[in-house]
Scaffold this motif. Structure first.
Motif, short mmCIF file in Angstrom:
data_model
loop_
_atom_site.label_atom_id
_atom_site.label_comp_id
_atom_site.label_asym_id
_atom_site.label_seq_id
_atom_site.Cartn_x
_atom_site.Cartn_y
_atom_site.Cartn_z
N ASP A 184 1.01 -0.94 -0.25
CA ASP A 184 0.11 -0.62 0.16
C ASP A 184 0.85 0.90 -0.37
O ASP A 184 0.66 2.31 -0.98
N GLU A 185 2.32 1.64 0.90
CA GLU A 185 2.42 2.79 1.23
C GLU A 185 3.75 2.66 0.15
O GLU A 185 3.76 3.64 -0.93
N ALA A 186 4.15 2.03 -1.15
CA ALA A 186 4.68 1.40 -2.65
C ALA A 186 3.81 2.04 -3.35
O ALA A 186 4.26 3.03 -3.71
N ARG A 187 2.47 1.32 -3.31
CA ARG A 187 1.64 1.95 -4.23
C ARG A 187 1.47 3.85 -4.18
O ARG A 187 0.96 4.80 -5.54
N GLU A 188 1.35 3.99 -2.79
CA GLU A 188 1.08 5.80 -3.09
C GLU A 188 1.78 6.14 -3.13
O GLU A 188 2.05 7.15 -3.70
N LEU A 189 3.17 5.67 -2.89
CA LEU A 189 4.72 6.09 -3.45
C LEU A 189 5.05 6.35 -4.85
O LEU A 189 5.67 7.36 -5.26
N GLY A 190 4.11 5.48 -5.41
CA GLY A 190 4.24 6.14 -7.13
C GLY A 190 3.28 6.46 -7.33
O GLY A 190 3.56 6.94 -8.70
N ARG A 191 2.32 6.30 -6.98
CA ARG A 191 1.23 7.34 -7.36
C ARG A 191 1.81 8.75 -7.25
O ARG A 191 1.53 9.92 -7.89
N GLN A 192 1.59 9.55 -5.90
CA GLN A 192 2.46 10.23 -6.19
C GLN A 192 3.93 10.67 -6.76
O GLN A 192 3.75 12.07 -7.49
N GLY A 193 5.14 9.86 -7.63
CA GLY A 193 5.12 9.99 -8.30
C GLY A 193 4.60 10.26 -9.87
O GLY A 193 5.44 11.42 -9.95
N ILE A 194 3.74 10.17 -9.78
CA ILE A 194 3.59 9.71 -11.13
C ILE A 194 2.67 11.47 -11.03
O ILE A 194 2.69 12.07 -12.33
N GLU A 195 2.09 11.33 -10.41
CA GLU A 195 1.04 12.80 -10.22
C GLU A 195 2.82 14.11 -9.65
O GLU A 195 1.98 15.17 -10.62
#
Length: 166
Positions: free
Chosen positions: A50-61
């Motif tokens: 979950d934390e990795a997915r959120e970090l990935g989403r933040q990077g894309i944003e």
């Protein structure tokens, strides 16, 4: 049979029954304890994902936030020109210390005019593949991949369209 003989034949039977019950109960407790350990380890992995997915989403944003056309074209340069390459750009921040693990984040940008990711060759579309990786406490490497398609849309033109072109 006399009552005293029946009583003598049953001596010790209660003790054997209690030992069997304790054995079955002990096996049950051990099974529950083993299951609890598996649940804790699965929970840790889920939290890290979950934390990795959120970090990935933040990077894309962050990459999506380039609203100036010059910056969009200059900073979001395709990392590969052959469409099948696995060339990733590492996050300049380096390792990201999270709550559940230490993560690495890297991305690959594919230009749609070259690779036709969308199927219609959008002139300003870019596919971003964000990869977030970490190592579990047992030494096993894990990663999460997120894909997103972004394109530049000039904010001034959207205002012109809303006023009917005047």
């Amino acid at each position: 049979m006399t009552p005293s003989r029946i009583h003598r034949n049953q001596q010790g039977v209660g003790l054997i029954e209690i030992l069997i019950v304790l054995l079955v109960l002990g096996i049950g407790v051990l099974a529950v304890a083993g299951l609890q350990g598996d649940l804790m380890s699965d929970s840790s992995l889920t939290k890290a994902r979950d934390e990795a997915r959120e970090l990935g989403r933040q990077g894309i944003e962050q990459l999506r936030s380039y609203i100036e056309k010059d910056r969009f074209e200059a900073d979001l340069v395709a990392t590969t020109s052959d469409c099948s390459g696995e060339v990733y750009t590492a996050d300049p921040r380096g390792a990201i210390v999270g709550v559940n693990a230490t993560f690495t984040r890297e991305w690959r940008i594919v230009d749609d005019t070259i690779c036709n990711v969308t199927g219609n060759g959008l002139s300003n579309a870019k596919e971003i593949i964000m990869k977030v990786g970490w190592t579990e406490p047992d030494g096993e490497s894990q990663q999460v991949l997120l894909n997103s398609l972004i394109s530049f849309s000039d904010p001034a033109k959207s205002g012109t369209l809303s006023t009917g072109g005047h």
